[in-house]
Enzyme design. Structure first.
Site, short mmCIF file in Angstrom:
data_model
loop_
_atom_site.label_atom_id
_atom_site.label_comp_id
_atom_site.label_asym_id
_atom_site.label_seq_id
_atom_site.Cartn_x
_atom_site.Cartn_y
_atom_site.Cartn_z
CE LYS A 298 -4.35 -1.62 2.08
NZ LYS A 298 -5.26 -1.43 3.01
CD GLU A 310 -4.56 16.83 -1.40
OE1 GLU A 310 -3.84 16.57 -2.40
OE2 GLU A 310 -3.92 17.66 -0.31
#
Ligand code: NAP
Length: 508
Positions: A298, A310
């Site tokens: 990840k 964002e």
């Protein structure tokens, strides 16, 4: 529909059980492979009973050095085949397929049978695969090459034999064995492989990484796939326990999309990106359109992205990649997936006191989402020094989570409204049956939320029941984050009911 076949492989110790398996395979198989090497030797010649099948049969007698159970001795195997094929008129009267290993060079066609000439390597990928292919595919025999893939990049050489076979107009069955090679069993037919092998049922696999026939047909729809099929997959260190293929393929099926979601077990993320994904350097053409990303990639995926949204940037982790014109766009749907069920269940979270247990990747997503809702969060972690970065990034209060090892008094959570478990305690495997808190610690809370979803009811959720505290299990988050992934990939609203049913069916 492509032209490939599903071959269901059967073989039990007794003739009776093998015959029962042949009967069970009739509905799903195009061809049924009888693994004679699995059957007790004195029971292998009950030929007429084995041959009572509506579907074509593939006869296999695999030696140990090729992953089977028959003795390796060549003379012995040749004698076995001679007994079966030459001395048995039943064999000649049927349209059968035979699997002869590469070294059984004395055995050729008896009449019109299809011959598969096979080579297996259970230790890895030999360097001379093209030469092995050339040596196997002679006299219109079908070459079957199965090699063991430890990492997803090990699959490239065997997969690329498909292109070679296509160019030379020769039939081939290329297989990368093991979890890392599972995708080759799923996508093979779409790219021209003659056949893919399937287990009769889950738990009855006859080779590593084999998928059940039911999953190949109902989950992956392998015969409906083609070279235009959009390919998505779960990118993780261990994909064998993932529910994502079941959930996402259900959504693709619901919308009738020419798309499939496959396991992509990957150790070497850099190698995967360079050799299988990036248009400038890749060695395979798989029409990848996106990935779900899980432990341990990840964070490490971020350096491979061309764009990061964002939310993912602030959380510092990406669990979703969408590929647009060869460019990788990264997102994080864990925060959304976490907060949606919580808001639905609890309502307004402003100033609500939340104890988050654990300080890893999932905790960061929870923290981001909770702070956006103006909740008042405290993190409990077993290792305070390791959690300093999270404290700095989110300006959050940190407390120690006592563990069995530290033998400190158990934390009382009565001053909190909600407890969220983001540790793997309670998860299937080593930590199953464990809990970060027992009923006495949970008394007074208004809600317990466990992110762990396998098993469906964890020990923590059972403790919440004892303490009479309402609870949410991890499946709610899993589905909500997957729905958001579907929205990113396809632009469509995902079918929550169907996706939840698919996950529950698998969990049960
Ligand atoms: P992670 O990054 O490895 O973080 C795990 C955290 O738990 C770390 O802080 C770790 O502490 C702590 N921990 C591990 N074992 C512990 C123990 N025995 N006692 C106390 N703390 C312990 O993993 P993650 O990605 O955050 O995932 C954590 C869990 O959430 C997994 O079970 C995962 O399946 C689940 N999850 C569920 C969903 C969903 O959709 N439902 C989504 C994401 C994650 P150390 O740093 O000291 O090791």
């Amino acid at each position: 529909m492509n032209k490939g076949k599903i071959c269901v492989s059967v073989g039990a110790e007794t003739a009776d059980e093998t015959i029962a398996q042949i009967k069970r395979a009739q509905d799903s198989a195009d061809v049924i492979e009888i693994r004679f090497d699995c059957i007790e030797p004195e029971q292998t010649f009950k030929t007429s009973a084995y041959l009572a099948s509506e579907k074509p049969l593939l006869l296999t007698y695999r030696p140990q050095e090729q992953g089977g159970k028959a003795v390796n001795d060549l003379d012995n195997r040749q004698a076995w085949w001679t007994e079966l094929v030459i001395n048995n008129e039943m064999v000649e009267t049927r349209n059968l397929w035979f699997d002869y290993e590469y070294d059984l060079t004395n055995l050729r066609k008896v009449s019109n049978q299809m011959i598969i000439r096979s080579f297996h390597d259970f230790s890895g990928v030999p360097k001379n695969l093209p030469e092995i292919f050339e040596s196997l595919s002679v006299e219109s025999e079908i070459a079957k090459i199965a090699v063991k893939a430890d990492d997803i990049t090990d699959t490239i050489a065997v997969w690329n034999l498909l292109e070679k076979a296509k160019a030379e107009n020769k039939p081939i069955i290329p297989i990368a064995m093991g979890e890392a090679g599972k995708w080759t069993r799923i996508l093979g037919l779409a790219h021209g492989a003659l056949m893919t092998y399937a287990a009769l049922e889950s738990g009855k696999e006859t080779a590593p990484g084999q998928v059940s026939a039911q999953d190949l047909i109902e989950v992956y729809r392998v015969k409906e796939l083609n070279e235009e099929t959009e390919v998505y997959g779960i990118l993780g260190g261990n994909t064998s326990v993932s529910l994502s293929p079941y959930i996402h393929n259900e959504a693709f099926k619901f919308h009738n999309l020419n798309a499939v979601f496959v396991p992509l077990q990957t150790k070497d993320l850099n190698g995967f990106m360079r050799r299988m994904v990036k248009p400038e350097t890749r060695e395979v053409e798989l029409n990848f359109k996106g990935f779900a990303v899980t432990i341990p990639h990840k964070q490490s995926i971020i350096k491979h992205l061309d764009f990061i949204d964002e939310t993912a940037r602030k959380i510092g982790a990406v669990n979703t990649v969408k590929i647009i014109d060869g460019k990788l766009h990264g997102y994080n749907t864990d925060a959304h997936g976490f907060i949606e069920p919580l808001k639905t269940c609890y309502g307004d979270l402003t100033a609500v006191k939340v104890a988050v247990l654990g300080a890893g990747g999932a905790a960061r997503a929870c923290l981001y989402a909770l702070q956006k809702e103006d909740a008042n969060v405290t993190i409990f972690a077993r290792d305070l020094s390791k959690s300093q970065k999270l404290v700095e990034d989110f300006q959050v209060e940190l407390k120690e989570l006592p563990t069995a090892k530290t033998q400190k008094p158990k934390t009382d959570f009565k001053d909190f409204d909600i407890l969220v478990n983001t540790t793997p305690l309670g998860m299937r495997g080593e930590a199953e049956g464990e809990t970060p808190a027992v009923a006495a610690q949970l008394a007074g809370l208004q809600l317990v939320y466990d992110l762990v979803y396998v098993p469906f009811k964890t020990r923590l959720l059972a403790e919440a029941d004892l303490a009479e505290v309402p609870k949410i299990g991890g499946l709610a988050m899993l589905i909500a984050q997957a729905m958001e992934q579907q929205k990113i990939w396809t632009g469509r609203d995902a079918p929550m009911l169907e996706m939840s049913r698919a996950a529950l069916k698998r969990l049960r």
